[in-house]
Design an enzyme around this catalytic site. Structure first.
Site, PDB file in Angstrom:
ATOM      1  N   GLY A 171      -5.006  41.936   2.694  1.00 57.89           N
ATOM      2  CA  GLY A 171      -6.122  41.134   3.159  1.00 57.89           C
ATOM      3  C   GLY A 171      -7.278  41.261   2.190  1.00 57.89           C
ATOM      4  N   GLU A 203      -5.069  35.886  -0.057  1.00 62.05           N
ATOM      5  CA  GLU A 203      -5.126  37.323  -0.332  1.00 62.05           C
ATOM      6  C   GLU A 203      -3.755  37.987  -0.201  1.00 62.05           C
ATOM      7  OE1 GLU A 203      -7.341  39.483  -1.411  1.00 62.05           O
ATOM      8  OE2 GLU A 203      -9.162  38.297  -1.413  1.00 62.05           O
ATOM      9  N   GLU A 227       1.936  48.609  -5.762  1.00 62.70           N
ATOM     10  CA  GLU A 227       3.242  48.549  -5.126  1.00 62.70           C
ATOM     11  C   GLU A 227       3.127  47.717  -3.854  1.00 62.70           C
ATOM     12  OE1 GLU A 227       6.675  51.716  -3.604  1.00 62.70           O
ATOM     13  OE2 GLU A 227       4.916  52.471  -4.678  1.00 62.70           O
ATOM     14  N   GLU A 263      -1.956  39.779  -3.362  1.00 61.02           N
ATOM     15  CA  GLU A 263      -1.727  41.229  -3.344  1.00 61.02           C
ATOM     16  C   GLU A 263      -0.261  41.619  -3.268  1.00 61.02           C
ATOM     17  OE1 GLU A 263      -4.102  42.883  -0.202  1.00 61.02           O
ATOM     18  OE2 GLU A 263      -5.976  42.344  -1.188  1.00 61.02           O
TER      19      GLU A 263
END
Length: 162
Positions: free
Chosen positions: A35, A51, A109, A55
């Site tokens: 987020g 987001e 990761e 990510e």
């Protein structure tokens, strides 16, 4: 006249069909669900989908709201200089619809973790508390005010329905 400055953010608890949750390991804060901040002119849902994709590499749809949070504490950002204003955070449950696990400038990761094992990865107290509220979600949207510095403290908590 001067307007207050707040950060508006959204968190995505992405559930796959096997009961796993998407987690990302951030460069600054350890394991979290993805987020981030809503950009100027961007809506909350589009910001969250962006987001999560940035990510983790995973494309999602947003299903439903589980919590609204206010971090009203004053503290310095990771750079030790920048003042962080009040944050208003909306947590949503999301579903994956495509993409492949990846990393970004913010993450090192990304992985799928069993829903009941996610708390063994998440160490940040506010994220842990918000994830626990998701686990206990009963259809009532959770509201919580907290501060994260100098230590994590819940100042107010309630559940809301119509």
């Amino acid at each position: 006249m001067s307007f207050p400055t707040h950060i508006v953010s959204a968190g995505g608890i992405v559930e796959d069909s096997e009961g796993n949750i998407l987690l990302v390991k951030t460069r600054d804060g350890g394991w979290v669900y993805p987020g981030g901040q809503v950009e100027v002119g961007e809506n909350l849902i589009d910001a969250l989908v962006r987001e999560i994709k940035e990510e983790s590499g995973i494309t999602t749809t947003v299903s439903y709201l589980v919590g609204v949070y206010s971090n009203t504490g004053s503290f310095k950002w990771y750079d030790g200089v920048t003042d962080v204003p009040t944050q208003v955070i909306f947590d949503f449950v999301c579903k994956p619809v495509g993409g492949q696990l990846a990393v970004s400038e913010e993450t090192t990761e990304s992985r799928w973790v069993a829903k009941d094992q996610a708390l063994s990865f998440i160490t940040h107290p506010a994220i842990r508390t918000r994830y626990q509220a998701y686990l206990e979600f009963d259809g009532m949207v959770n509201y919580m005010e907290y501060v994260t510095h100098p230590q994590f403290t819940i100042k107010h908590q309630t559940s809301m329905s119509k």
